[in-house]
Design a protein around this motif. Structure first.
Motif, mmCIF file in Angstrom:
data_model
loop_
_atom_site.group_PDB
_atom_site.id
_atom_site.type_symbol
_atom_site.label_atom_id
_atom_site.label_comp_id
_atom_site.label_asym_id
_atom_site.label_seq_id
_atom_site.Cartn_x
_atom_site.Cartn_y
_atom_site.Cartn_z
ATOM 1 N N ARG A 36 19.267 95.872 0.677
ATOM 2 C CA ARG A 36 20.155 97.037 0.532
ATOM 3 C C ARG A 36 19.854 97.786 -0.767
ATOM 4 N NH1 ARG A 36 25.724 95.371 -0.613
ATOM 5 N NH2 ARG A 36 25.205 95.918 -2.740
ATOM 6 N N LEU A 37 19.659 97.040 -1.856
ATOM 7 C CA LEU A 37 19.346 97.667 -3.146
ATOM 8 C C LEU A 37 18.006 98.412 -3.098
ATOM 9 C CD1 LEU A 37 20.527 94.895 -5.643
ATOM 10 C CD2 LEU A 37 21.639 97.085 -5.173
ATOM 11 N N LEU A 38 17.031 97.849 -2.396
ATOM 12 C CA LEU A 38 15.757 98.545 -2.234
ATOM 13 C C LEU A 38 15.974 99.886 -1.536
ATOM 14 C CD1 LEU A 38 13.282 95.698 -1.123
ATOM 15 C CD2 LEU A 38 13.158 97.020 -3.239
ATOM 16 N N GLN A 39 16.745 99.857 -0.455
ATOM 17 C CA GLN A 39 17.010 101.088 0.296
ATOM 18 C C GLN A 39 17.777 102.096 -0.549
ATOM 19 O OE1 GLN A 39 18.950 99.429 3.742
ATOM 20 N NE2 GLN A 39 17.027 99.146 4.836
ATOM 21 N N GLU A 40 18.805 101.629 -1.262
ATOM 22 C CA GLU A 40 19.603 102.527 -2.108
ATOM 23 C C GLU A 40 18.763 103.135 -3.227
ATOM 24 O OE1 GLU A 40 22.906 100.172 -3.475
ATOM 25 O OE2 GLU A 40 23.892 100.200 -1.508
#
Length: 152
Positions: free
Chosen positions: A22-26
């Motif tokens: 999720r952090l990668l995507q954000e």
């Protein structure tokens, strides 16, 4: 008294993987996913790594790793080449595109650390790292020692 450590580590690993993705995507990182990030991390430390060593350092099975490397090669993140000393051995290297992504990965890793250690005192973080280092050392020693309890 029975320990829940193994269960907790497994749960932490699963939840951590979902949050990291999720952090990668954000952060706008679309070039690689979490497991591919583990491969890139190893290669950012040392380039031209044999597949066997990459498997050991990432904890990914060779067949899983081989499939992931294929996708990463198609995405222009890695290149494979035969080792000079042994043409049967394949070395994995980063492309410039992958090298340029290290800063983004480091930012996401820092955010992950903030999630991990939220509300921990600095001394607690150091103590946790020491405990984990000891566990890893115990596991590595056990892995190297001959099997015990094997009857002939």
């Amino acid at each position: 008294m029975e320990s829940r450590t193994g269960f907790l580590i497994s749960q932490i690993k699963q939840v951590q993987a979902r949050i990291f993705q999720r952090l990668l995507q954000e952060s706008g990182v679309e070039e690689f996913n979490g497991p591919q990030g583990r491969i890139l991390y190893v290669l950012w430390q040392k380039d031209e790594v044999p597949i066997v060593e990459l498997s050991q350092k990432t904890g990914l099975a060779k067949n899983t790793l081989t499939a992931m490397l294929g996708r990463m090669e198609e995405a222009g993140l890695i290149v494979r080449k035969a080792a000079e000393s042994d043409k049967r051995q394949t070395l994995i290297s980063l492309t410039e595109k992958a090298r340029a992504l290290q800063g983004k990965y480091d930012e996401v890793s820092q955010k992950m650390n903030e999630v991990f250690y939220k509300d921990f005192a600095e001394a607690e973080v150091k103590e946790m790292d020491q405990f984990l280092d000891r566990i890893l050392e115990n596991l590595e020693q056990s892995e190297k020692s001959p099997r015990r309890g094997k009857e002939e």
